[in-house]
Design a protein around this motif. Structure first.
Motif: not given
Length: 170
Positions: A72-77, A92-105
């Motif tokens: 469960v990694s992104d919006i569709p999943s 779900l515990l929605w964790d935006p910081a954990s849902m970012l790869e380095d390039s997205m941050a």
């Protein structure tokens, strides 16, 4: 909150009045990217893990935490998970910081990603499937203004915002 994967964690009842928070998990040995997490086999493994909690009558006490390198990694999943388990399973515990790869941050993109992740909570399945959003000033690449906007949007949507424990200093 445990730093464990739902895939491997034993089913155990929480203390009264608390919830168990577990990562959705990965088929990788570590938190390295693994394309197997997008496969039917990964979802079968996740469903089997959730079914153990359902069978024990504990699905309502479980929050599954999102992570960019897990099943469960992104919006569709997350939509898929929430839709699948909306009747009998955990939320779900929605964790935006954990849902970012380095390039997205990267500073030029981070605020846009946070806005999209928070706006996704208006999706009908996520509106029912997300119990809370993990959002605080010490996690994630965001300045105060995007964090404040995210908190306000969560309040509009009726989704609680929680802070997570600060990492232990080295």
């Amino acid at each position: 909150m445990r730093d464990d994967s739902l895939l491997a964690a034993p089913v155990s009842p929480p203390r009264p009045g608390t919830l168990v928070v577990l990562w959705s998990g990965s088929l990788a040995d570590a938190d390295a990217p693994d394309p197997r997490n997008w496969t039917a086999a990964a979802w079968d493994t996740l469903d089997a893990a959730v079914n153990r909690w359902v069978a024990a009558g504990l699905a309502g006490s479980l929050l599954v935490r999102t992570h960019a390198r897990h099943i469960v990694s992104d919006i569709p999943s997350a939509v898929r998970f929430a839709h699948r388990w909306r009747e009998t399973g955990p939320r779900l515990l929605w964790d935006p910081a954990s849902m970012l790869e380095d390039s997205m941050a990267a500073p030029a993109h981070a605020a846009t990603h946070l806005e999209r992740l928070i706006d996704a909570l208006s999706h009908p399945d996520l509106a029912l499937g997300v119990a809370a959003v993990a959002l605080d000033d010490v996690r994630g690449p965001w300045a105060a203004a995007p964090i404040d906007a995210a908190r306000a949007r969560c309040a509009e949507l009726g989704v609680p915002v929680v802070g997570l424990p600060r990492p232990n200093p080295a």
